[in-house]
Motif scaffolding. Structure first.
Motif, PDB file in Angstrom:
ATOM      1  N   LEU A 101       0.766  -1.071  -0.113  1.00  0.00           N
ATOM      2  CA  LEU A 101      -0.096   0.018  -0.048  1.00  0.00           C
ATOM      3  C   LEU A 101       0.999   1.162  -0.006  1.00  0.00           C
ATOM      4  N   ALA A 102       1.840   1.296   0.779  1.00  0.00           N
ATOM      5  CA  ALA A 102       2.670   2.457   1.224  1.00  0.00           C
ATOM      6  C   ALA A 102       3.590   2.525   0.016  1.00  0.00           C
ATOM      7  N   SER A 103       4.402   1.312  -0.145  1.00  0.00           N
ATOM      8  CA  SER A 103       5.678   1.108  -0.766  1.00  0.00           C
ATOM      9  C   SER A 103       5.323   1.614  -2.384  1.00  0.00           C
ATOM     10  N   ARG A 104       4.228   1.204  -2.953  1.00  0.00           N
ATOM     11  CA  ARG A 104       4.036   1.607  -4.494  1.00  0.00           C
ATOM     12  C   ARG A 104       3.408   2.808  -4.566  1.00  0.00           C
ATOM     13  N   LEU A 105       3.147   3.617  -3.541  1.00  0.00           N
ATOM     14  CA  LEU A 105       2.476   4.870  -3.818  1.00  0.00           C
ATOM     15  C   LEU A 105       3.401   6.062  -3.455  1.00  0.00           C
ATOM     16  N   MET A 106       3.318   7.033  -3.876  1.00  0.00           N
ATOM     17  CA  MET A 106       3.945   8.572  -3.424  1.00  0.00           C
ATOM     18  C   MET A 106       2.852   9.609  -3.692  1.00  0.00           C
ATOM     19  N   PRO A 107       3.413  10.852  -2.930  1.00  0.00           N
ATOM     20  CA  PRO A 107       2.495  11.824  -3.379  1.00  0.00           C
ATOM     21  C   PRO A 107       2.623  12.386  -4.543  1.00  0.00           C
ATOM     22  N   CYS A 108       1.666  13.237  -5.069  1.00  0.00           N
ATOM     23  CA  CYS A 108       1.902  13.669  -6.448  1.00  0.00           C
ATOM     24  C   CYS A 108       2.651  15.001  -6.209  1.00  0.00           C
ATOM     25  N   ARG A 109       3.628  15.161  -7.266  1.00  0.00           N
ATOM     26  CA  ARG A 109       4.624  16.178  -7.380  1.00  0.00           C
ATOM     27  C   ARG A 109       3.864  17.576  -6.885  1.00  0.00           C
ATOM     28  N   ASP A 110       2.778  17.923  -7.606  1.00  0.00           N
ATOM     29  CA  ASP A 110       1.929  19.013  -7.306  1.00  0.00           C
ATOM     30  C   ASP A 110       1.256  19.158  -6.416  1.00  0.00           C
ATOM     31  N   CYS A 111       0.033  18.335  -6.393  1.00  0.00           N
ATOM     32  CA  CYS A 111      -1.043  18.543  -5.383  1.00  0.00           C
ATOM     33  C   CYS A 111      -1.040  17.520  -3.918  1.00  0.00           C
ATOM     34  N   ARG A 112       0.003  16.648  -3.901  1.00  0.00           N
ATOM     35  CA  ARG A 112      -0.085  15.708  -2.993  1.00  0.00           C
ATOM     36  C   ARG A 112      -1.167  14.443  -2.801  1.00  0.00           C
ATOM     37  N   ASN A 113      -2.061  14.459  -3.909  1.00  0.00           N
ATOM     38  CA  ASN A 113      -2.808  13.166  -4.040  1.00  0.00           C
ATOM     39  C   ASN A 113      -1.887  12.127  -4.211  1.00  0.00           C
ATOM     40  N   ILE A 114      -2.550  10.788  -3.995  1.00  0.00           N
ATOM     41  CA  ILE A 114      -1.627   9.720  -4.156  1.00  0.00           C
ATOM     42  C   ILE A 114      -1.208   9.419  -5.888  1.00  0.00           C
ATOM     43  N   VAL A 115      -0.186   8.766  -5.960  1.00  0.00           N
ATOM     44  CA  VAL A 115       0.068   8.446  -7.387  1.00  0.00           C
ATOM     45  C   VAL A 115       0.933   6.961  -7.303  1.00  0.00           C
ATOM     46  N   GLU A 116       0.770   6.334  -8.373  1.00  0.00           N
ATOM     47  CA  GLU A 116       1.521   4.838  -8.341  1.00  0.00           C
ATOM     48  C   GLU A 116       3.018   5.406  -8.848  1.00  0.00           C
ATOM     49  N   ARG A 117       3.940   4.687  -8.152  1.00  0.00           N
ATOM     50  CA  ARG A 117       5.250   4.889  -8.499  1.00  0.00           C
ATOM     51  C   ARG A 117       5.649   4.243  -9.978  1.00  0.00           C
ATOM     52  N   ASP A 118       6.633   4.863 -10.418  1.00  0.00           N
ATOM     53  CA  ASP A 118       6.999   4.186 -11.616  1.00  0.00           C
ATOM     54  C   ASP A 118       7.944   3.027 -11.470  1.00  0.00           C
ATOM     55  N   ALA A 119       7.619   1.714 -11.660  1.00  0.00           N
ATOM     56  CA  ALA A 119       8.317   0.664 -11.227  1.00  0.00           C
ATOM     57  C   ALA A 119       9.776   0.825 -11.598  1.00  0.00           C
TER      58      ALA A 119
END
Ligand SMILES: [Zn+2]
Length: 215
Positions: free
Chosen positions: A59-77
Motif C-alpha cells: 500500500l505505502a511502498s507502491r504509492l507516492m504523493p503527487c509532485r504538485d497536489c499531494r494526491n496519491i500516485v503510483e510510483r514508476d516501477a
C-alpha cells in the motif's frame, strides 16, 4: 471451581487477538466488528487472505504523493524515486485557473466522485490546530504558495472543515493568497457547523463548492 466464583473471561489465542487488535485500531471499528472481521478472515481461503495481505504490504511502498497536489500516485516501477504528477494534474482537460484546497485526500476523492469539479486540487495534509501543535510549517502551505506563482491560477477555493480549526486555516491562507492578486473563496455549507469535512457526503460537498462566496 469454588461455588460462586466466575470462570475467567475467555481470551483469544494470541495470533487471533493480534488481528482483532489491528482492526480495532482502524477508524470506525469497535471490538465487535473487529472480532467479526477476524473470524471472517480465519474462515476465508488462503488466497483471499493473501490478496489482503499483499495489498496491505505494498500500500505505502507502491504509492507516492503527487509532485504538485499531494494526491496519491503510483510510483514508476523502473524509477520509483522519480516525482510524478497524479492523473488529475496530468489531465489536459482540467481547468488550471481554479484550485481547491482540501485537508485530506479523502475529501479530494469525494469531490471527484461528484464528477462536477473540473479544476485542480491542493492537499494540505491537515489543518492548523494550535491546541494539537499543528502550525503552518506542518502543512503543505509553502508548496501551495509555490503553485500560485503560476499566472494561470485565478481562484483558490478553501474547502477546509467548517470547524474552528478549519475556518482558522482558511482565514490564514486567504490572508497569504489575496495579496498575490488571486481571488479567494470559501465553500458554503448547508450543514451544521462543526462537522469534520471527511464525514460530508459528495453531493453536499459539491453543492458547497458551487455555493461558495468570496472570502
Ligand atoms: Zn496531482
Amino acid at each position: 471451581m469454588e461455588r460462586g466464583q466466575k470462570p475467567n473471561k475467555p481470551a483469544f489465542p494470541e495470533p487471533f487477538a493480534r488481528v482483532v487488535e489491528a482492526f480495532r485500531r482502524l477508524p470506525g471499528i469497535g471490538s465487535k466488528t473487529a472480532t467479526r472481521l477476524a473470524f471472517h478472515l480465519l474462515l476465508s481461503s488462503d488466497e483471499e487472505r493473501a490478496i489482503l495481505s499483499d495489498s496491505l504490504n505494498t500500500l505505502a511502498s507502491r504509492l507516492m504523493p503527487c509532485r504538485d497536489c499531494r494526491n496519491i500516485v503510483e510510483r514508476d516501477a523502473d524509477n520509483p524515486e522519480t516525482p510524478l504528477q497524479c492523473a488529475i494534474c496530468r489531465d489536459p482537460a482540467r481547468d488550471r485557473g481554479i484550485l481547491i484546497v482540501v485537508e485530506d485526500i479523502q475529501t479530494l476523492y469525494s469531490l471527484e466522485k461528484s464528477g462536477e469539479f473540473r479544476g485542480l486540487y491542493h492537499v494540505l495534509e491537515g489543518r492548523l490546530s494550535p491546541l494539537e501543535g499543528i502550525n503552518p510549517d506542518r502543512l503543505r502551505i509553502r508548496e501551495l504558495l509555490d503553485r500560485l506563482n503560476d499566472p494561470e491560477v485565478k481562484e483558490v477555493i478553501m474547502a477546509t472543515s467548517p470547524t474552528t480549526d478549519g475556518e482558522a486555516t482558511a482565514l490564514y491562507l486567504s490572508r497569504l493568497i489575496k495579496p498575490m492578486g488571486i481571488r479567494v473563496s470559501r465553500i458554503a455549507f448547508g450543514i451544521p457547523v462543526g462537522l469534520e469535512i471527511e464525514y460530508v457526503d459528495e453531493v453536499t460537498l459539491i453543492r458547497a463548492v458551487e455555493g461558495r462566496h468570496p472570502f
